[in-house]
Design a protein around this motif. Sequence first.
Motif, mmCIF file in Angstrom:
data_model
loop_
_atom_site.group_PDB
_atom_site.id
_atom_site.type_symbol
_atom_site.label_atom_id
_atom_site.label_comp_id
_atom_site.label_asym_id
_atom_site.label_seq_id
_atom_site.Cartn_x
_atom_site.Cartn_y
_atom_site.Cartn_z
ATOM 1 N N MET A 73 0.834 -1.198 0.000
ATOM 2 C CA MET A 73 0.000 0.000 0.000
ATOM 3 C C MET A 73 0.873 1.254 0.000
ATOM 4 O O MET A 73 1.908 1.292 0.664
ATOM 5 N N GLN A 74 0.449 2.268 -0.744
ATOM 6 C CA GLN A 74 1.198 3.520 -0.786
ATOM 7 C C GLN A 74 1.132 4.230 0.573
ATOM 8 O O GLN A 74 0.081 4.282 1.210
ATOM 9 N N ASP A 75 2.260 4.800 0.972
ATOM 10 C CA ASP A 75 2.336 5.460 2.274
ATOM 11 C C ASP A 75 1.341 6.607 2.415
ATOM 12 O O ASP A 75 0.881 6.895 3.526
ATOM 13 N N ARG A 76 0.999 7.266 1.306
ATOM 14 C CA ARG A 76 0.125 8.435 1.415
ATOM 15 C C ARG A 76 -1.279 8.080 1.899
ATOM 16 O O ARG A 76 -2.047 8.972 2.262
ATOM 17 N N PHE A 77 -1.625 6.791 1.896
ATOM 18 C CA PHE A 77 -2.961 6.380 2.325
ATOM 19 C C PHE A 77 -3.004 5.862 3.764
ATOM 20 O O PHE A 77 -4.074 5.485 4.247
ATOM 21 N N LEU A 108 -4.911 -0.413 -3.107
ATOM 22 C CA LEU A 108 -4.050 0.763 -2.947
ATOM 23 C C LEU A 108 -2.581 0.413 -3.164
ATOM 24 O O LEU A 108 -1.704 0.810 -2.398
ATOM 25 N N ASP A 109 -2.327 -0.307 -4.248
ATOM 26 C CA ASP A 109 -0.955 -0.708 -4.548
ATOM 27 C C ASP A 109 -0.205 0.437 -5.218
ATOM 28 O O ASP A 109 -0.719 1.555 -5.342
ATOM 29 N N LYS A 110 0.996 0.172 -5.676
ATOM 30 C CA LYS A 110 1.843 1.233 -6.221
ATOM 31 C C LYS A 110 1.258 1.879 -7.470
ATOM 32 O O LYS A 110 1.630 3.000 -7.826
ATOM 33 N N ASP A 111 0.342 1.190 -8.148
ATOM 34 C CA ASP A 111 -0.228 1.712 -9.386
ATOM 35 C C ASP A 111 -1.551 2.447 -9.178
ATOM 36 O O ASP A 111 -2.094 3.016 -10.128
ATOM 37 N N PHE A 112 -2.076 2.436 -7.955
ATOM 38 C CA PHE A 112 -3.390 3.053 -7.726
ATOM 39 C C PHE A 112 -3.302 4.564 -7.890
ATOM 40 O O PHE A 112 -2.466 5.228 -7.282
ATOM 41 N N ALA A 113 -4.195 5.108 -8.731
ATOM 42 C CA ALA A 113 -4.208 6.549 -8.994
ATOM 43 C C ALA A 113 -5.615 7.121 -8.895
ATOM 44 O O ALA A 113 -5.933 8.127 -9.520
ATOM 45 N N GLY A 114 -6.471 6.450 -8.111
ATOM 46 C CA GLY A 114 -7.783 7.020 -7.839
ATOM 47 C C GLY A 114 -8.934 6.485 -8.656
ATOM 48 O O GLY A 114 -10.046 6.999 -8.551
ATOM 49 N N ALA A 170 0.066 14.010 -10.003
ATOM 50 C CA ALA A 170 -0.125 13.917 -8.557
ATOM 51 C C ALA A 170 -0.944 12.686 -8.190
ATOM 52 O O ALA A 170 -0.643 11.996 -7.211
ATOM 53 N N ARG A 171 -1.980 12.405 -8.967
ATOM 54 C CA ARG A 171 -2.785 11.212 -8.697
ATOM 55 C C ARG A 171 -1.947 9.945 -8.800
ATOM 56 O O ARG A 171 -2.186 8.971 -8.089
ATOM 57 N N HIS A 172 -0.974 9.963 -9.704
ATOM 58 C CA HIS A 172 -0.098 8.803 -9.880
ATOM 59 C C HIS A 172 1.088 8.817 -8.910
ATOM 60 O O HIS A 172 2.019 8.026 -9.058
ATOM 61 N N ASN A 173 1.049 9.732 -7.966
ATOM 62 C CA ASN A 173 2.049 9.779 -6.893
ATOM 63 C C ASN A 173 3.455 10.058 -7.421
ATOM 64 O O ASN A 173 4.447 9.559 -6.886
#
Length: 296
Positions: free
Chosen positions: A1-5, A24-30, A248-251
Motif C-alpha cells: 500500500m502507498q504510504d500516502r494512504f 491501494l498498490d503502487k499503481d493506484f491513482a484514484g 499527482a494522482r499517480h504519486n
Amino acid sequence: MQDRFLKSIAKLPEPLATAIVPLLDKDFAGHIDAQQLAELQAASKMELNELLLALLPIAAALARPPISQFHVGAIAKGKSGDIYMGANIELPGEALFHSVHAEQSAISHAWLSGESIIEDIIVNASPCGHCRQFINELVDGGKVNIHLPDQATAPLSHYLPYAFGPSDLDVTEPLLSKQQQTLTLDSNDPMIIEGLDHAGLSYAPYTKAYASVVLETKDGATYCGRYAENAAFNPSMQPMQMALSTMARHNRDFSEINRAVLIESSKGVISLVGAAMDALHSVAAVELEHIVVEPE
C-alpha cells in the motif's frame, strides 16, 4: 500500500479498510471500476452513497496543498459505474488561480478516462462557486447529484440556481461530449503524437484554442492534460494543471519532470503558453516546448 494512504485507512470502518487495502498498490491513482466498487460495497455492507462518502479520505490523500494545507477530496461517478477520485493541487509561489480544485481534478480524471456522462459528485466540502460553475459545463450538468457529508443529496441546480452555462453561448455539445478536432503535424516523436491526440479531444468552444500538455518523467512515463473551457471563462481548466493533477494522482513528484510539451491550435484567439510556462516553472526546472499546429 502507498504510504500516502496510511492515515486515510485509519479513518475508514474496519471492513472497508480491509477490503480496499489490496487496491491501494503502487499503481493506484484514484480509479475504482464498477466491479471493484460492488465488491467494496459487499464487503463493507454499506449503501452505495454511504460507501462513496466513506471513500473521501482516500481521495483527499491525493491532495497537494502546500499553501492552504487544506486537503479536499472529490469523487466523480460516471454513467459506467466507475468512480474517479481527484484532489486539490496548489502550486508553491504562484498566483492562486493556478490551483486545481478537487472537483476539477475528479472530473478531468473521468474525462481523460473516456467517461461521457458524470452522474454524481461526492466531495468532503461544499463546492465553491468556481466548482459549481465548472460542473455546470458538463453534459446535463444541472442534473449532476452533489453528495456532501451530513447533508441531503441534491442536484447541482439546487446549488447553482439560475445558472449561466454553455447553452447561453449557443454551445450544444458541452464538456464530456465527444470532441474531435483534426490537428496534424509530421512528427515521429511519441510525445508530440500523444499531445496531438489529446489536443484534438480538448474542449475550447469559446476561443478555439484547442490544446494539450504532455509531461514526461525521467523514467519515460507520460502524463497528459487537455484544455477544458468554461462559459464563465475563469473556471476553465488549463492543460498544464490537468497534466500536473494527473501526475499527482499517480504519486509522482513534479521534480521528476524531464520534458514538457504544449501543443495548441494556431486558430485560437488566445494562447495558453504564458500560463503553462508559469505553472511549469513553479514545480520543475524544465523549459516548455511550444508547438503551434494548423488545424485541418
